[in-house]
Design an enzyme around this catalytic site. Structure first.
Site, PDB file in Angstrom:
ATOM      1  N   MET A 173       0.827  -1.210   0.000  1.00  0.00           N
ATOM      2  CA  MET A 173       0.000   0.000   0.000  1.00  0.00           C
ATOM      3  C   MET A 173       0.860   1.258   0.000  1.00  0.00           C
ATOM      4  SD  MET A 173      -2.935  -1.122  -0.441  1.00  0.00           S
ATOM      5  CE  MET A 173      -3.681   0.491  -0.432  1.00  0.00           C
ATOM      6  N   ASP A 214      -1.152  18.161 -10.658  1.00  0.00           N
ATOM      7  CA  ASP A 214      -1.288  19.477 -10.040  1.00  0.00           C
ATOM      8  C   ASP A 214      -0.288  20.476 -10.619  1.00  0.00           C
ATOM      9  OD1 ASP A 214      -2.257  21.411  -8.062  1.00  0.00           O
ATOM     10  OD2 ASP A 214      -0.306  21.112  -7.115  1.00  0.00           O
TER      11      ASP A 214
END
Length: 160
Positions: free
Chosen positions: A114, A129
C-alpha cells in the site's frame, strides 16, 4: 490467491488485522503508474519550463511523503517503520507522459504494498497538479503493484 478477506472479522465488520504474531522480515514492494498528457505538456516537463517549477522533483518528494503517510490515508493500514522509499519519474514519449515507479522497503510484520501504491498515486497527482494550468485533460493511468517480497506469502510478481 486466498478467498478470505483479512480486513473483515467473522461478523463481516472491518477491522485492522492483528499482525502481532507475525515474524519481522525484510519486505519490499514495487508499484508503477503513468500520467498521460499531450506531447506539448510533456515538453514543458522535459525542458523544465512548467509554470510551477521542477515537476519531477516536486512529484518525487510528494511520492516519498505519500508513502510515509499511508497509514493516515488508508484506514486499516498499519503505521510502518519505512526504511527506504525511492520514487523514479521518467518522461516517456511513447505514453506520451511520465512513467512513475516506487520502491518501498521495511523490516516488519506486514508488507509495504500500500505504501508503494500510495507513493505512485501521490506522485501522479502531484504531476497533474503541477501541470494542470497547461492541460486539464491529463489522465492518471495503469497504477498497479509490480512485485512484493517478504512475509509468509513470499515473493509475488505481476504476470502481465
Amino acid at each position: 490467491m486466498t478467498n478470505t478477506l483479512t480486513h473483515f472479522d467473522d461478523d463481516g465488520q472491518a477491522h485492522m488485522v492483528d499482525v502481532s504474531d507475525k515474524d519481522f522480515t525484510a519486505r519490499v514492494a514495487v508499484a508503477e503508474g503513468r500520467v498521460r498528457m499531450s506531447p506539448a505538456t510533456l515538453a514543458l516537463v522535459k525542458d523544465g519550463s512548467a509554470k510551477k517549477g521542477d515537476v519531477l522533483g516536486v512529484a518525487r518528494l510528494a511520492g516519498i511523503m505519500g508513502a510515509k503517510k499511508t497509514s493516515d490515508l488508508i484506514p486499516l493500514c498499519h503505521p510502518l517503520p519505512i526504511t527506504k522509499v525511492a520514487v523514479d519519474l521518467t518522461p516517456d514519449d511513447t505514453i506520451p507522459g511520465v512513467h512513475i515507479t516506487a520502491t518501498v522497503k521495511t523490516t516488519g510484520q506486514t508488507g509495504v504494498e500500500m505504501e508503494a501504491l500510495t507513493a505512485v498515486s501521490t506522485a501522479a497527482l502531484t504531476v497533474y497538479d503541477m501541470l494542470k494550468a497547461a492541460e486539464k485533460g491529463m489522465e492518471i493511468i495503469d497504477i498497479r503493484l509490480l512485485s512484493k517480497e517478504g512475509g509468509k506469502s513470499g515473493t509475488w510478481t505481476v504476470t502481465t
